[in-house]
Design a protein around this motif. Structure first.
Motif, mmCIF file in Angstrom:
data_model
loop_
_atom_site.group_PDB
_atom_site.id
_atom_site.type_symbol
_atom_site.label_atom_id
_atom_site.label_comp_id
_atom_site.label_asym_id
_atom_site.label_seq_id
_atom_site.Cartn_x
_atom_site.Cartn_y
_atom_site.Cartn_z
ATOM 1 N N MET A 124 50.564 -42.570 -39.324
ATOM 2 C CA MET A 124 49.201 -43.062 -39.400
ATOM 3 C C MET A 124 49.184 -44.549 -39.034
ATOM 4 N N GLN A 125 48.313 -44.943 -38.145
ATOM 5 C CA GLN A 125 48.192 -46.329 -37.721
ATOM 6 C C GLN A 125 47.399 -47.132 -38.750
ATOM 7 N N ASP A 126 47.787 -48.392 -38.914
ATOM 8 C CA ASP A 126 47.070 -49.263 -39.845
ATOM 9 C C ASP A 126 45.622 -49.442 -39.393
ATOM 10 N N ASN A 127 44.724 -49.513 -40.357
ATOM 11 C CA ASN A 127 43.341 -49.886 -40.103
ATOM 12 C C ASN A 127 43.316 -51.410 -40.134
ATOM 13 N N MET A 128 42.634 -52.052 -39.185
ATOM 14 C CA MET A 128 42.746 -53.490 -39.027
ATOM 15 C C MET A 128 41.409 -54.163 -38.792
ATOM 16 N N MET A 129 41.295 -55.417 -39.270
ATOM 17 C CA MET A 129 40.126 -56.245 -39.038
ATOM 18 C C MET A 129 40.611 -57.665 -38.776
ATOM 19 N N LYS A 130 39.999 -58.341 -37.786
ATOM 20 C CA LYS A 130 40.318 -59.739 -37.507
ATOM 21 C C LYS A 130 39.024 -60.522 -37.383
ATOM 22 N N ILE A 131 39.013 -61.706 -37.987
ATOM 23 C CA ILE A 131 37.878 -62.610 -37.829
ATOM 24 C C ILE A 131 38.418 -64.035 -37.687
ATOM 25 N N GLU A 132 37.649 -64.876 -37.037
ATOM 26 C CA GLU A 132 37.979 -66.295 -37.014
ATOM 27 C C GLU A 132 36.694 -67.090 -37.098
ATOM 28 N N PHE A 133 36.803 -68.261 -37.688
ATOM 29 C CA PHE A 133 35.621 -69.068 -37.938
ATOM 30 C C PHE A 133 36.023 -70.531 -38.047
ATOM 31 N N SER A 134 35.034 -71.407 -37.925
ATOM 32 C CA SER A 134 35.250 -72.845 -38.043
ATOM 33 C C SER A 134 35.652 -73.206 -39.465
ATOM 34 N N SER A 135 36.508 -74.198 -39.567
ATOM 35 C CA SER A 135 37.012 -74.618 -40.885
ATOM 36 C C SER A 135 35.987 -75.488 -41.618
ATOM 37 N N ARG A 136 34.858 -74.873 -41.914
ATOM 38 C CA ARG A 136 33.798 -75.529 -42.687
ATOM 39 C C ARG A 136 33.722 -74.841 -44.043
ATOM 40 N N SER A 137 33.512 -75.630 -45.086
ATOM 41 C CA SER A 137 33.517 -75.059 -46.429
ATOM 42 C C SER A 137 32.450 -73.979 -46.612
ATOM 43 N N GLN A 138 31.330 -74.070 -45.899
ATOM 44 C CA GLN A 138 30.293 -73.044 -46.049
ATOM 45 C C GLN A 138 30.731 -71.679 -45.500
ATOM 46 N N ASN A 139 31.817 -71.626 -44.722
ATOM 47 C CA ASN A 139 32.314 -70.347 -44.197
ATOM 48 C C ASN A 139 33.260 -69.634 -45.154
ATOM 49 N N GLU A 140 33.623 -70.290 -46.237
ATOM 50 C CA GLU A 140 34.536 -69.677 -47.213
ATOM 51 C C GLU A 140 33.929 -68.410 -47.806
ATOM 52 N N SER A 141 32.651 -68.432 -48.154
ATOM 53 C CA SER A 141 32.030 -67.231 -48.736
ATOM 54 C C SER A 141 31.934 -66.105 -47.707
ATOM 55 N N PHE A 142 31.705 -66.450 -46.435
ATOM 56 C CA PHE A 142 31.696 -65.441 -45.367
ATOM 57 C C PHE A 142 33.049 -64.728 -45.310
ATOM 58 N N ALA A 143 34.127 -65.493 -45.372
ATOM 59 C CA ALA A 143 35.472 -64.921 -45.313
ATOM 60 C C ALA A 143 35.717 -63.990 -46.495
ATOM 61 N N ARG A 144 35.367 -64.442 -47.670
ATOM 62 C CA ARG A 144 35.582 -63.663 -48.891
ATOM 63 C C ARG A 144 34.824 -62.337 -48.850
ATOM 64 N N VAL A 145 33.561 -62.401 -48.447
ATOM 65 C CA VAL A 145 32.724 -61.197 -48.399
ATOM 66 C C VAL A 145 33.181 -60.257 -47.283
ATOM 67 N N SER A 146 33.632 -60.799 -46.167
ATOM 68 C CA SER A 146 34.100 -59.969 -45.045
ATOM 69 C C SER A 146 35.309 -59.131 -45.442
ATOM 70 N N VAL A 147 36.273 -59.762 -46.100
ATOM 71 C CA VAL A 147 37.463 -59.016 -46.534
ATOM 72 C C VAL A 147 37.075 -58.008 -47.610
ATOM 73 N N ALA A 148 36.179 -58.379 -48.511
ATOM 74 C CA ALA A 148 35.722 -57.459 -49.554
ATOM 75 C C ALA A 148 35.042 -56.233 -48.948
ATOM 76 N N ALA A 149 34.225 -56.443 -47.925
ATOM 77 C CA ALA A 149 33.553 -55.323 -47.262
ATOM 78 C C ALA A 149 34.577 -54.420 -46.577
ATOM 79 N N PHE A 150 35.595 -55.011 -45.972
ATOM 80 C CA PHE A 150 36.635 -54.227 -45.301
ATOM 81 C C PHE A 150 37.413 -53.379 -46.304
ATOM 82 N N VAL A 151 37.748 -53.944 -47.452
ATOM 83 C CA VAL A 151 38.558 -53.245 -48.439
ATOM 84 C C VAL A 151 37.744 -52.208 -49.231
ATOM 85 N N ALA A 152 36.428 -52.264 -49.119
ATOM 86 C CA ALA A 152 35.568 -51.327 -49.850
ATOM 87 C C ALA A 152 35.890 -49.871 -49.526
ATOM 88 N N GLN A 153 36.427 -49.626 -48.328
ATOM 89 C CA GLN A 153 36.778 -48.251 -47.942
ATOM 90 C C GLN A 153 37.866 -47.647 -48.823
#
Length: 142
Positions: free
Chosen positions: A1-30
């Motif tokens: 079975m192949q790994d399920n994968m997600m990649k994101i990149e974003f600017s190193s601005r503190s306001q993007n920290e919550s975007f990163a946290r929620v993105s990984v949480a949404a991915f792991v929800a499965q």
């Protein structure tokens, strides 16, 4: 079975920290995680991304990349920057150590990551950046 994968990149601005946290949480929800498991992942990702923004790119802006992989019931999250790097990883991982006391940082980022994830690995090179690899095994998979 192949790994399920997600990649994101974003600017190193503190306001993007919550975007990163929620993105990984949404991915792991499965994996149908418990509230506690999802909170653990969000907290660890938040700490890793904050470290990249505050410490990696303290003198400017750059890009933070996150790769997440799911294989069976194991999540791997890699948070990577191309910032200044960590001079002494072993020292940086000590509880209460901070390279930025001017910002009133607690120095608990790596300790928090270790506490909430099952495995933590930190690779860093001065002038080239830091890669944090975290793994969590989910018990709730049916």
């Amino acid at each position: 079975m192949q790994d399920n994968m997600m990649k994101i990149e974003f600017s190193s601005r503190s306001q993007n920290e919550s975007f990163a946290r929620v993105s990984v949480a949404a991915f792991v929800a499965q994996l149908d995680p418990t509230i506690e498991e999802i909170t653990d992942v969000k907290t660890a990702v938040s700490e890793a991304v904050t470290n990249a923004i505050i410490h990696g790119y303290e003198e400017g802006q750059g890009t933070v990349r996150i790769e997440s992989y799911i294989k069976e019931k194991e999540l791997t999250v890699i948070v990577e920057d191309e910032g200044k790097g960590i001079e002494n990883v072993e020292l940086a991982m000590q509880p209460l150590y901070t390279s930025r006391p001017d910002l009133e940082r607690s120095g608990m980022g790596f300790t928090v990551m270790e506490t909430f994830m099952d495995k933590l690995q930190v690779k860093s090179e001065r002038g080239k950046g830091t890669k944090i690899i975290m793994k969590k095994i989910f018990k709730s998979l049916s």
